[in-house]
Design an enzyme around this catalytic site. Structure first.
Site, PDB file in Angstrom:
ATOM      1  N   ARG A 293       0.927  -1.173   0.077  1.00 40.90           N
ATOM      2  CA  ARG A 293       0.035  -0.113   0.035  1.00 40.90           C
ATOM      3  C   ARG A 293       0.901   1.249  -0.014  1.00 40.90           C
ATOM      4  NH1 ARG A 293      -3.187  -0.879   4.222  1.00 40.90           N
ATOM      5  NH2 ARG A 293      -2.907   0.767   5.546  1.00 40.90           N
TER       6      ARG A 293
ATOM      7  N   TYR B 285     -14.616  21.990 -11.783  1.00 41.92           N
ATOM      8  CA  TYR B 285     -14.870  20.570 -12.360  1.00 41.92           C
ATOM      9  C   TYR B 285     -16.109  20.130 -11.603  1.00 41.92           C
ATOM     10  CZ  TYR B 285     -14.088  15.700 -13.594  1.00 41.92           C
ATOM     11  OH  TYR B 285     -14.321  14.211 -13.933  1.00 41.92           O
TER      12      TYR B 285
ATOM     13  N   ASP C  54      -6.195  22.615  -8.812  1.00 43.68           N
ATOM     14  CA  ASP C  54      -6.251  21.601  -9.758  1.00 43.68           C
ATOM     15  C   ASP C  54      -5.521  22.105 -11.204  1.00 43.68           C
ATOM     16  OD1 ASP C  54      -6.992  20.004 -12.102  1.00 43.68           O
ATOM     17  OD2 ASP C  54      -9.181  19.603 -11.200  1.00 43.68           O
TER      18      ASP C  54
ATOM     19  N   LYS D 186      -5.708  12.415 -17.800  1.00 43.78           N
ATOM     20  CA  LYS D 186      -5.770  13.373 -19.047  1.00 43.78           C
ATOM     21  C   LYS D 186      -4.533  13.012 -19.760  1.00 43.78           C
ATOM     22  CE  LYS D 186      -9.897  14.048 -17.574  1.00 43.78           C
ATOM     23  NZ  LYS D 186     -10.280  15.082 -16.734  1.00 43.78           N
TER      24      LYS D 186
HETATM   25  C1  LIG Z   1     -10.927  14.904 -15.681  1.00 44.16           C
HETATM   26  C2  LIG Z   1     -10.689  15.925 -14.400  1.00 44.16           C
HETATM   27  C3  LIG Z   1     -10.657  15.611 -13.304  1.00 44.16           C
HETATM   28  C4  LIG Z   1     -10.881  14.318 -12.755  1.00 44.16           C
HETATM   29  O1  LIG Z   1     -10.141  13.246 -13.014  1.00 44.16           O
HETATM   30  P1  LIG Z   1     -10.564  11.735 -13.064  1.00 44.16           P
HETATM   31  O2  LIG Z   1      -9.323  11.204 -13.260  1.00 44.16           O
HETATM   32  O3  LIG Z   1     -11.557  11.711 -13.902  1.00 44.16           O
HETATM   33  O4  LIG Z   1     -11.358  11.556 -11.895  1.00 44.16           O
HETATM   34  C5  LIG Z   1     -10.204  16.635 -12.302  1.00 44.16           C
HETATM   35  N1  LIG Z   1      -9.991  17.815 -12.737  1.00 44.16           N
HETATM   36  C6  LIG Z   1     -10.215  18.119 -14.000  1.00 44.16           C
HETATM   37  C7  LIG Z   1      -9.823  19.599 -14.229  1.00 44.16           C
HETATM   38  C8  LIG Z   1     -10.427  17.120 -15.289  1.00 44.16           C
HETATM   39  O5  LIG Z   1     -10.507  17.476 -15.961  1.00 44.16           O
END
Ligand SMILES: *Cc1c(COP(=O)(O)O)cnc(C)c1O
Length: 392
Positions: free
Chosen positions: A55, A108, A180, A205
């Site tokens: 973990r 988001y 973020d 992404k």
């Molecule tokens: C897609 C996204 C997330 C979340 O990511 P996941 O891996 O889908 O949980 C968070 N912030 C932004 C800006 C995103 O585009």
């Protein structure tokens, strides 16, 4: 050193790779020790790169964590099974009952839901603020405010925030600044130079880049690293070495992919700007995007994700546009090699302190690595279907 050069070498310490080029998959839960002394050593160093228990991660994780920490410019990186888990993991590591959180209004949508549903139930109060608030943020800070959360550009509507100004004011009041940073990826901005304390990536992404893995990262400055790491560990956050391997593999081509996404998207965006149907572009590199001046100051490039607003249209005409495309497919997420299209409705319902004119439809595009001219031809046919439906 330029980022394109850096991403080739980061996290490839021989301690983890044993000399092969890309850090391999190292699967493990249990680690066995021959002596009490070895066990004591592993226990003592379990948070700095010694195998202790699955973990806590293994060499595949340690290599990727080192790579992201170095690219983002922080002290350490915690890994999570998704970007959303990285956001909740970071927030829950620092907030407790009675605390107050400042959340950007253009966050988001699942981040908003986390605040409104889960955090509210824990007795953590959220106040939303206008992404363009700038120095006005000072007036929203209360004695119990603990975290200022940023997302720049904002989701869907793409407002770019004045991160250095917001961070400086937050620090005057002892707040922790979280960002973020998914749109910039680890190569198009320097969050820690702008005063951010914790930078979050949905590695799902562009880092993974192939639309086949869910993964998140949160990278911290030294001051908060231990609390982030240990509290995330307490919440049982861990990731599969196979997924981390794919992220680590994707990372090596992030530089060239981003350049191509950027060039393709700029070509498509410039073409869209000439279309009579288009009201304005929500692309950070265009003046029509709120906060464009901060994009020019704080980012070293853009990518394939942007939106545009139509002068008029409705569900039917937008549906005619986005359905039956040859190359653009409808789907959530972004950052893979393929192009995506999304007609986004109800933005006014996911904004509380800013307003959005929902009579003008918004379309979000992710421009992939196809030839931009083929994508333009696809959009051109989409506009024909859109206009035919409008005039029917
Ligand atoms: C897609 C996204 C997330 C979340 O990511 P996941 O891996 O889908 O949980 C968070 N912030 C932004 C800006 C995103 O585009």
């Amino acid at each position: 050193m330029k980022k394109e050069t850096q991403i080739i070498s980061v996290g490839r310490d021989k301690k983890w790779t044993k000399g092969v080029i890309n850090p391999p998959v190292f699967r493990a839960s249990t680690m066995v020790f021959d002596t009490m002394e070895e066990m004591r050593f592993a226990t003592k160093n379990r948070a700095n790169g010694e195998m202790f228990y699955g973990r806590r991660g293994g060499p595949t994780h340690f290599a990727f964590q080192a790579a992201i920490a170095e690219l983002e410019g922080g002290s350490g990186t915690a890994l999570y099974p998704s970007g959303s888990a990285a956001i909740s993991g970071a927030l829950l590591s620092f907030l407790k009952s009675g605390d107050h959180l400042l959340m950007v209004d253009s966050a988001y949508e699942p981040t908003r839901d986390l605040c409104n549903k889960l955090l509210a139930g824990f007795g953590i109060e959220t106040t939303y603020y206008d992404p363009m608030i700038g120095e006005g943020i000072a007036e929203l800070i209360k004695p119990n405010t603990k975290v200022l959360f940023l997302e720049s550009p904002g989701s869907v509507t793409m407002e770019i925030q004045d991160v250095p100004t917001l961070s400086a004011i937050a620090h005057q009041h002892g707040l922790i600044v979280m960002l973020d940073n998914t749109w910039a990826s680890p190569i198009n901005s320097r969050p820690f130079d702008m005063g951010v304390d914790i930078s979050i990536q949905a590695a799902t992404k562009y880092i993974v880049g192939h639309s086949d893995v869910m993964l998140g990262t949160a990278t911290s400055i030294d001051t908060h690293w231990e609390q982030l790491r240990e509290n995330s560990y307490l919440m049982g956050q861990c990731t599969s070495p196979d997924d981390v391997y794919l992220a680590s593999r994707g990372l090596r081509t992030l530089g060239v992919r981003m350049q191509q996404h950027e060039q393709n998207a700029l070509k498509v965006a410039n073409w869209l700007a000439t279309r009579p149907e288009v009201d304005h572009l929500r692309h950070p590199a265009f003046e029509t995007c709120p906060g464009h001046e901060f994009f020019k100051r704080d980012f070293s490039g853009s990518n394939g994700l942007f939106s545009f607003v139509l002068k008029e249209g409705n569900l039917k005409s937008v549906t005619a546009f986005v359905e039956n495309m040859d190359h653009f497919k409808m789907g959530f997420s972004w950052g893979g090699f393929e192009s995506l299209i999304l007609g986004v409705f109800g933005i006014d319902k996911i904004r509380t302190v800013t307003s959005w004119d929902s009579s003008k439809p918004l379309i979000r595009l992710h421009i992939g690595l196809e030839n931009a001219d083929d994508l333009i031809a696809d959009l051109e046919a989409g506009f024909e279907r859109f206009n035919a439906e409008l005039t029917r």
